[in-house]
Design an enzyme around this catalytic site. Structure first.
Site, PDB file in Angstrom:
ATOM      1  N   VAL A  99      -0.582  -6.390  -4.399  1.00  0.00           N
ATOM      2  CA  VAL A  99      -1.500  -6.063  -5.492  1.00  0.00           C
ATOM      3  C   VAL A  99      -1.170  -6.824  -6.782  1.00  0.00           C
ATOM      4  O   VAL A  99      -1.913  -6.732  -7.752  1.00  0.00           O
ATOM      5  CB  VAL A  99      -1.562  -4.550  -5.765  1.00  0.00           C
ATOM      6  CG1 VAL A  99      -2.146  -3.824  -4.579  1.00  0.00           C
ATOM      7  CG2 VAL A  99      -0.197  -3.991  -6.148  1.00  0.00           C
ATOM      8  N   TYR A 139      12.850   0.230  -2.966  1.00  0.00           N
ATOM      9  CA  TYR A 139      11.453  -0.144  -2.715  1.00  0.00           C
ATOM     10  C   TYR A 139      10.777  -0.625  -3.996  1.00  0.00           C
ATOM     11  O   TYR A 139      10.090  -1.659  -3.998  1.00  0.00           O
ATOM     12  CB  TYR A 139      10.696   1.042  -2.121  1.00  0.00           C
ATOM     13  CG  TYR A 139       9.231   0.762  -1.890  1.00  0.00           C
ATOM     14  CD1 TYR A 139       8.821  -0.093  -0.875  1.00  0.00           C
ATOM     15  CD2 TYR A 139       8.254   1.335  -2.699  1.00  0.00           C
ATOM     16  CE1 TYR A 139       7.481  -0.371  -0.659  1.00  0.00           C
ATOM     17  CE2 TYR A 139       6.915   1.071  -2.493  1.00  0.00           C
ATOM     18  CZ  TYR A 139       6.526   0.220  -1.477  1.00  0.00           C
ATOM     19  OH  TYR A 139       5.197  -0.056  -1.283  1.00  0.00           O
ATOM     20  N   SER A 160       3.578  -6.012  -2.273  1.00  0.00           N
ATOM     21  CA  SER A 160       3.642  -5.717  -0.833  1.00  0.00           C
ATOM     22  C   SER A 160       3.972  -6.922   0.044  1.00  0.00           C
ATOM     23  O   SER A 160       4.226  -6.757   1.240  1.00  0.00           O
ATOM     24  CB  SER A 160       2.327  -5.092  -0.364  1.00  0.00           C
ATOM     25  OG  SER A 160       2.237  -3.766  -0.831  1.00  0.00           O
ATOM     26  N   LYS A 192       7.152  -6.551   1.874  1.00  0.00           N
ATOM     27  CA  LYS A 192       7.249  -5.801   3.129  1.00  0.00           C
ATOM     28  C   LYS A 192       7.551  -6.718   4.315  1.00  0.00           C
ATOM     29  O   LYS A 192       8.169  -6.296   5.294  1.00  0.00           O
ATOM     30  CB  LYS A 192       5.949  -5.029   3.358  1.00  0.00           C
ATOM     31  CG  LYS A 192       5.690  -3.967   2.294  1.00  0.00           C
ATOM     32  CD  LYS A 192       4.280  -3.399   2.376  1.00  0.00           C
ATOM     33  CE  LYS A 192       4.031  -2.384   1.266  1.00  0.00           C
ATOM     34  NZ  LYS A 192       2.646  -1.867   1.262  1.00  0.00           N
ATOM     35  N   TYR A 224      -4.146  -4.845   4.840  1.00  0.00           N
ATOM     36  CA  TYR A 224      -4.580  -3.453   4.756  1.00  0.00           C
ATOM     37  C   TYR A 224      -5.817  -3.203   5.621  1.00  0.00           C
ATOM     38  O   TYR A 224      -5.906  -3.726   6.729  1.00  0.00           O
ATOM     39  CB  TYR A 224      -4.819  -3.048   3.296  1.00  0.00           C
ATOM     40  CG  TYR A 224      -3.666  -3.349   2.392  1.00  0.00           C
ATOM     41  CD1 TYR A 224      -2.390  -2.854   2.686  1.00  0.00           C
ATOM     42  CD2 TYR A 224      -3.810  -4.140   1.256  1.00  0.00           C
ATOM     43  CE1 TYR A 224      -1.301  -3.129   1.848  1.00  0.00           C
ATOM     44  CE2 TYR A 224      -2.730  -4.412   0.422  1.00  0.00           C
ATOM     45  CZ  TYR A 224      -1.484  -3.905   0.734  1.00  0.00           C
ATOM     46  OH  TYR A 224      -0.425  -4.179  -0.079  1.00  0.00           O
TER      47      TYR A 224
END
Length: 305
Positions: A259, A189, A61, A64, A241
């Protein structure tokens, strides 16, 4: 600085036993849970590292942040945030709840899975290969590392087990958030999440953001200052998060986790930080990595608040 970083690794590696490596993506389950490393890149280009900072991991992530920069460059701020919100969430990073219950059905922010999938759908390119080629080229640029590539095993593992992400993407297709071929968007992705890097690479991305879009090692501007500001702000509010509030209080700098165990941090006008520790807490953040950042922030008074 190296002595301080080495001490931080020694002090905080013990927390790794309290976490677990990600297992829902089978390839990530192979990581050594006790690995821990850190690298700091200052805005004059100096680099200081300790622990297992050269160990490669998939950025997951953290990617992103990269795709958000590209999406804003391609579409402008207003067009991106018509499709994706800017609000924090108290739900898990792969939750579908808010997509279903909120109207319009747009993802809350670009740092959760639904928001990141919508964001990558906005990146320009003739096809999925061209789009990912742009993402990879940009990643190599902002890390100063032309050797960066994807981990094919992790990519294939993500593609085979990404049913929750498919559910998110097809739901967004049904509500008009995503245009085009859903499987092509998902393939990009899964590939962006499978990009391999180490702490030094991650700290350099952080340094570019800390330097308002300018590469510290050669002075080249790669993104406008307003893009860096937007990305850093969303990292503070959403990057960790549903633990983002805790991190804002206890670390106080823009951060983004993955992660795979990585954490990117950008200390405005001071430094970029890259941390790696694959043992995760219940929120999906590196448990020892967060502890290192908390201690480093206190030691060097890094908080922006």
């Amino acid at each position: 600085m190296e002595k301080l970083l080495s001490t931080l690794v020694e002090n905080n590696v013990k927390y790794a036993v309290e976490g677990k490596v990600a297992s829902y993506i089978p390839e990530l389950n192979k990581a050594d849970s006790m690995s821990l490393g850190i690298c700091v890149t200052t805005l004059d280009g100096e680099e200081h590292c300790a622990g297992k900072y050269e160990e490669k991991f998939t950025i997951q992530s953290i990617s992103k942040v990269i795709t958000l920069m590209l999406a804003i460059l391609d579409n402008g701020r207003e067009n991106v945030f018509k499709k994706v919100g800017m609000e924090p969430t108290a739900d898990a990073f792969n939750s579908i709840i808010n997509l279903e219950t909120k109207n319009p059905h747009r993802p809350l922010n670009p740092m959760i899975n639904s928001g990141a999938i919508a964001t990558v759908s906005l990146i320009e390119g003739e096809n999925r290969d061209k789009i990912f080629e742009r993402i990879l080229k940009f990643t190599r640029k902002i890390t100063g590392n032309p050797e960066i590539n994807i981990d094919e095993d992790v990519y294939n593992s993500e593609r085979k087990t990404g049913d929750r992400n498919r559910a998110l993407a097809y739901f967004m297709k049904s509500t008009g958030i995503i245009d085009g071929d859903v499987e092509e968007v998902l393939d990009v992705y899964f590939k962006q999440c499978s990009i391999k890097a180490n702490c030094r690479d991650i700290s350099r991305i952080g340094a570019v953001l800390a330097n308002n879009g300018v590469l510290p090692w050669n002075g080249e501007r790669v993104i406008p200052g307003y893009v860096a500001r937007i990305v850093k702000t969303i990292m503070v509010t959403c990057g960790m998060y549903d633990a983002s509030g805790d991190i804002a209080v206890n670390v106080g700098v823009p951060c983004k986790s993955g992660v795979g165990g990585g954490i990117l941090a950008a200390v405005p006008m001071r430094m970029g930080i890259g941390v790696f520790g694959p043992a995760l807490d219940t929120k999906g953040n590196s448990i020892a990595g967060v502890k290192i950042l908390e201690e480093l922030s206190k030691e060097l008074d890094l908080s922006i608040f």
